[in-house]
Structure formats: structure tokens, C-alpha cells
Design a protein around this motif. Structure first.
Motif, PDB file in Angstrom:
ATOM      1  N   SER A  67       0.859  -1.189   0.000  1.00 30.31           N
ATOM      2  CA  SER A  67       0.000   0.000   0.000  1.00 30.31           C
ATOM      3  C   SER A  67       0.892   1.234   0.000  1.00 30.31           C
ATOM      4  N   CYS A  88       0.777   5.196   1.161  1.00 25.79           N
ATOM      5  CA  CYS A  88       0.023   6.158   1.970  1.00 25.79           C
ATOM      6  C   CYS A  88       0.787   7.468   2.039  1.00 25.79           C
ATOM      7  N   ASN A 120      -3.857   4.526  -1.397  1.00 24.86           N
ATOM      8  CA  ASN A 120      -4.995   5.067  -0.654  1.00 24.86           C
ATOM      9  C   ASN A 120      -5.195   6.528  -1.053  1.00 24.86           C
ATOM     10  N   ILE A 161      -2.401   4.808   7.320  1.00 22.24           N
ATOM     11  CA  ILE A 161      -1.479   3.743   7.729  1.00 22.24           C
ATOM     12  C   ILE A 161      -2.219   2.700   8.558  1.00 22.24           C
ATOM     13  N   SER A 185      -4.245   0.482   6.308  1.00 18.76           N
ATOM     14  CA  SER A 185      -3.400  -0.506   5.629  1.00 18.76           C
ATOM     15  C   SER A 185      -3.074  -1.667   6.551  1.00 18.76           C
ATOM     16  N   HIS A 186      -2.696  -1.361   7.777  1.00 12.30           N
ATOM     17  CA  HIS A 186      -2.360  -2.416   8.732  1.00 12.30           C
ATOM     18  C   HIS A 186      -3.587  -3.250   9.095  1.00 12.30           C
ATOM     19  N   CYS A 235       3.520  -1.362   3.900  1.00  7.84           N
ATOM     20  CA  CYS A 235       2.891  -0.037   3.813  1.00  7.84           C
ATOM     21  C   CYS A 235       3.984   1.004   3.576  1.00  7.84           C
TER      22      CYS A 235
END
Length: 568
Positions: free
Chosen positions: A451, A453, A478, A489, A492-493, A500
Motif C-alpha cells: 500500500s 500512503c 490510498n 497507515i 493498511s495495517h 505499507c
């Protein structure tokens, strides 16, 4: 991923965060609810779900892992069978009476079911194509939806009414060849589950309603599982509790009450009396082994009264005196145990026999292993995710799947069947790997591998996207402009995306990224030691045992991400 879906997904995250999305909350929320809140699935009613884009990506990735190994070296060919199966086939195998079948009628009044498994259909299909021993061996598989009328669906994806399953079926000329196929398929299963990077065990198991003489289950160990797996400390034998035999360290020590269950032999001319401690559970697989399978298994679920009525049927008092009786005594009992009354008032001793010192009850932890009688058993809860069966001729005989052998005789095929719960794996892996931050997928099945961010979409973000071009289809950016960087963040986690990448002007031209994959290897540490200085690459803890924070110069972001992903 489309922006509208991201906004909907993020709103789900916001709802949970607005409810104080603490570690304590994430630790207690049901995994099925977590998958829904994060936008992987949507339950329509108990036991039924819609698969949303994130969940579908994970589902398809699991299917691809399975396909890769099943098709390797020509192990099996793919088919796709109709799931509408006629009543006649299921009556031929005695399975139409199964209470978990979804049954329906067409406009002509003909009866069908929605197949929960396809032994009947595949045996009929293959039987219509094979004629000679030269047509065998043959193994086919499919990945598709199945249906089971669960009365009490539970565990979300772990026990639903509609589910995605990989089912394979093998046809061989002899039992020896069928067992070789069974062994190769289990080796293939080992490779599949190793590829998924989640620790697993394979255990000898009961074949259940599918039938056959031998089967193995594949399990993830977890305290929420419905199954129990037992392992010997000496010989390493692993089995489901239904197929595990055990002995107490000291036999004949039970002085309390004794339970009895009555059974009949296959001819129904011998009464079998099974005695065991009242505080233990009778194990019918052990009963069958003790009597060389000369037990009428159709009466297993019947009451003692029903069995005795069947035994007495058509006999007068004189006949009863000459009846054959066998008493089977569990090895934990002794002469001082409190036995129930014997069911026959008169009998001849010559027709009476007794078998002592056998084990008849479910194994328990710390008892001696029945396989080696040396090591102690340890048990753990588990989630079953796969099952393989050697079927023999259970389906080929009633459905007449036969071939002409080399000696010109007609013989029935020897069969095996092999299942993996694909949708079940999504729920099981989510359950086993989740933590206080949300989901934590292995790389191979994560909806996205990376991802990106950033606080806002700008030139730096575009540059980073370009540096990660090699993983374009596996990168989620994102673009939700209503969320700040910290929220992105966290999202994503929560979604379990392994890497990330965090974009910000403060660190530029360095780029930070956080790693969140479970079950990583250690080879990346060697690369860090060797290349860390030249790549301007550092690693530190992110304040959580489940997250690593890396920093690298932008010119080597691609190199370091490649090293990390290779080790997942």
C-alpha cells in the motif's frame, strides 16, 4: 481499487474507530465481524455471504496456489461439474437421506439436490468414459461452490451453507496404485499448505459420511478450533481424536460407574456389549478396530433399547439361550467396577465370550499413545482446512464405474477424493494470524502486497508509485482525501497488507515503509547486513512485535521491497 469502494471501506473503518477501536476491542471482536467491517465479505443471512473486491482477491489467490500445485507434473486435470444432482444417483449410494442436503424439485416434479460434494456425479461421469485399463489412472479436480443445509451455521466462513471448495477425485486400477495416488496427493497438500506460509499439521482421521478406509485431515492449530488433534511425544503420530487410541499409564484402575452400549454384528446374530468408564466417551472407530469391523454400523446411532429389540426379534425364550454374546471390556475397568445389569437373563456359557484390555474411549492428554505405547499424548484445538480420503470401491461399485483389466476381466475402479475448503481457508487464516491491529495476511494471499500512503496526492506520491511499477497490480494507493496519514497507515495495517510505504517530504529522498507480514523468513537480514550501507537502508522496531519499520533511499526502494517480499 475504485475510489467509491475505498470511501465505503474507509467509512467502515471510521465506524469502528469512532467506537474506540482499541487493542482490547480488536482482541475480542469475532473474526467474521472483522472481515465484514474491513470490507472483505458481507453476510446476507446466517451461513451466506457476498464476496466483496478485497475478499475476492484473497479468495482467488488461494485458488491459484491450489491450482498451481494440483496441476504440477500432470497431477490432475480441471473440470467443472453441474451442482444440480439428481436424486437417483444419491439413492444409489444411500446418501439421499442425508439431512444436510438442499433438496428441490424442477417443474416436472423431478427431485434434485445442490451438491455438497461430487462423488456421485464424478463417478458417473468418469464411468461413462473409461472402458479399458489403458484409460487409467485418472485424476480430475474442480474449484467451485458447494451447498450444505447447516442447521446452525457458525464461525462465519468456517461453517457456512454455501462455500467454495477444491474437490479432486482419483481413479486407479488397483488398491496399490490408489494408495500411491493417495500418497502423492498428500505430498501435494503439504506443498500447498507450505506455500500458504501458515503452520499446519496433518493428522490421521475418521472418514465420516464420505466413507472409505483411510483419510488424513489438515489443520491449523488455534484455541478457537472445533477439532482436537493429538500428538505422541515418542513416535510423533498425529491424529484426530476420532482416530486416536490411548492407554492409561496403569490399566484396570477405574472403580466407579460403568456405561454400556449394545451393538450387533453384521449378521445380527451376536449381541455385542461394550463396557467403558461412565466419564469417558465411547469411540466407535476403536470398537470397529477391536472387532475387525464385524459391527453393524447402521445401528451406531440407535438406543440400547432399539438394539436389544432387534436382537430379540423373532426369537423365543429357548432361542435366546443359544444366542451368541460378546462382552468387550475397556482396559480401564476391573472386577470392582460398578457394572450395569446384564441384558440377558439366561445364556449358555459356551456361547459367551469376553475380550479384555482393549481401549474403547476417546483418547485424552497425558495418556500413552496407542500406536507405540511409549510416548504420552498432547492435545490442542485446531481448525480443519483440508481432508483426503482413500475410498476404495465405495462409489465405483454402486455406480458401476468399471474397466476391462489386462486379463479381460471386468473390475471396479479404486477411488480417492481430496478436498480443501477454499473459502474456509480465508476465515481460518484470518483467525490464526490476526492481532490487535486487525488482519495480518501472508503475502501470497494478501489482497494487495503493497500500500502507498501519503498525507496528500502530489508529485512525491506519483514518483513512489513509479518506483513500485514492478508491482503495479499488487499496489493499492490510498487516495481517500478525507483521511489523514495516520488513519491511512492504520487502515493498511488493519487490512493486513504486508508492506505499507509511507510518503512524506520530511524524509525525502528517503522513503519509509512498514512491514506487517506474519511468518517471515530471515534471509532479508543478510541482505540488510550486506547492502544496508550502499543502499542507505536501515531497520528499526515500530513499537509493535508485528510491525517492522524500514527506511531506504528512494533509488533503492525497489531493491529493498523486492528483498522483503521474496522473504515472505
Amino acid at each position: 481499487m475504485k475510489a467509491s469502494y475505498v470511501r465505503t471501506l474507509t467509512r467502515h473503518i471510521h465506524v469502528y474507530q469512532s467506537k474506540n477501536l482499541s487493542k482490547e476491542f480488536l482482541n475480542v471482536v469475532q473474526c467474521h465481524d472483522l472481515l465484514q467491517s474491513l470490507g472483505f465479505i458481507k453476510q446476507t443471512q446466517s451461513g451466506l455471504v457476498h464476496w466483496l473486491p478485497l475478499g475476492l482477491r484473497t479468495l482467488n489467490k488461494i485458488s491459484n496456489v491450489i491450482k498451481k500445485h494440483i496441476e504440477q507434473n500432470g497431477m490432475a486435470q480441471e473440470v467443472s461439474l453441474s451442482l444440480l444432482s439428481p436424486k437417483l444417483l444419491w439413492e444409489s449410494t444411500g446418501r439421499w437421506k442425508n439431512g444436510e442436503l438442499f433438496k428441490l424439485k424442477d417443474s416436472k416434479g423431478s427431485d434434485f439436490c445442490l451438491a455438497p460434494t461430487c462423488e456421485e456425479e464424478i463417478t458417473t461421469l468418469i464411468g461413462s468414459y473409461i472402458s479399458s485399463h489403458k484409460d487409467l489412472p485418472l485424476t480430475v479436480y474442480q474449484i467451485g461452490r458447494k451447498y450444505r443445509d447447516e442447521k446452525r451455521p457458525r464461525g462465519g466462513l468456517l461453517r457456512g451453507r454455501e462455500f467454495l471448495m477444491k474437490d479432486a477425485y482419483s481413479f486407479d486400477k488397483s488398491k496399490q496404485e490408489a494408495m500411491e495416488t493417495f500418497g502423492r496427493m498428500n505430498e501435494t497438500y503439504d506443498l500447498i499448505f507450505k506455500d500458504l506460509r501458515v503452520p499446519f499439521v496433518s493428522a490421521w482421521a475418521d472418514s465420516g459420511d464420505i466413507g472409505g478406509d483411510m483419510s488424513k485431515e489438515y489443520h491449523f492449530m488455534h484455541e478457537t478450533g472445533e477439532d482436537t488433534v493429538l500428538k505422541c511425544s515418542s513416535c510423533g503420530h498425529v491424529s484426530n481424536v476420532e482416530k486416536c487410541s490411548s492407554y492409561p499409564e496403569e490399566t484396570n484402575q477405574h472403580n466407579g460407574d460403568v456405561n454400556v452400549r449394545y451393538a450387533l454384528n453384521i449378521e445380527r446374530d451376536t449381541l455385542i456389549c461394550l463396557y467403558y468408564p461412565h466419564n469417558r466417551t465411547l469411540n466407535w472407530n476403536l470398537v470397529l478396530d477391536a472387532l475387525d469391523h464385524d459391527v453393524d454400523s447402521t445401528l451406531v446411532g440407535e438406543s440400547n433399547e432399539k438394539v436389544l429389540d432387534l436382537f430379540h426379534a423373532g426369537k423365543n425364550e429357548d432361542d435366546m439361550m443359544f444366542s451368541s454374546v460378546v462382552r468387550i471390556m475397556d482396559c480401564r475397568l476391573n472386577s470392582r467396577s460398578n457394572y450395569p445389569d446384564f441384558p440377558l437373563k439366561q445364556y449358555l456359557k459356551n456361547n459367551f465370550s469376553q475380550l479384555d484390555d482393549v481401549t474403547l474411549v476417546d483418547a485424552e492428554e497425558n495418556e500413552l499413545c496407542g500406536a507405540c505405547e511409549e510416548g504420552k499424548l498432547s492435545g490442542a484445538r485446531s481448525i480443519e482446512v483440508g481432508h483426503t480420503f482413500y475410498l476404495g470401491q465405495k462409489y465405483s461399485k454402486p455406480l458401476k464405474a468399471k474397466f476391462t483389466a489386462k486379463d479381460n476381466t471386468e473390475q471396479f475402479c479404486e477411488m480417492g477424493c481430496y478436498g480443501i475448503g477454499v473459502s474456509r481457508l480465508v476465515g481460518a487464516i484470518a483467525q490464526v494470524t490476526r492481532d490487535e491491529m486487525g488482519l495480518r495476511w501472508p503475502r501470497v494471499i494478501a489482497p494487495y502486497e503493497i500500500s502507498v500512503c501519503s498525507a496528500k496526492q502530489d508529485n512525491l506520491c506519483e514518483q513512489v508509485e513509479g518506483l513500485l511499477q514492478a508491482w503495479k497490480s499488487e499496489t493499492w494507493v490510498n487516495r481517500d482525501d478525507k483521511s489523514n496519514l495516520g488513519r491511512k497507515i492504520a487502515t493498511s495495517h488493519s487490512l493486513g497488507i504486508p508492506i505499507c510505504v509511507i510518503v512524506g517530504k520530511r524524509e525525502w529522498p528517503h522513503v519509509e515503509f512498514e512491514v506487517r507480514a506474519p511468518f517471515m523468513g530471515d534471509s532479508w537480514r543478510g541482505a540488510l547486513q550486506e547492502k544496508g550501507e550502499s543502499w542507505d537502508w536501515t531497520c528499526e522496531s515500530a513499537g509493535s512485535e508485528h510491525v517492522q519499520r524500514h527506511k531506504v533511499h528512494k533509488d533503492h526502494l525497489k531493491d529493498v521491497v523486492g528483498v522483503i517480499l521474496t522473504d515472505m
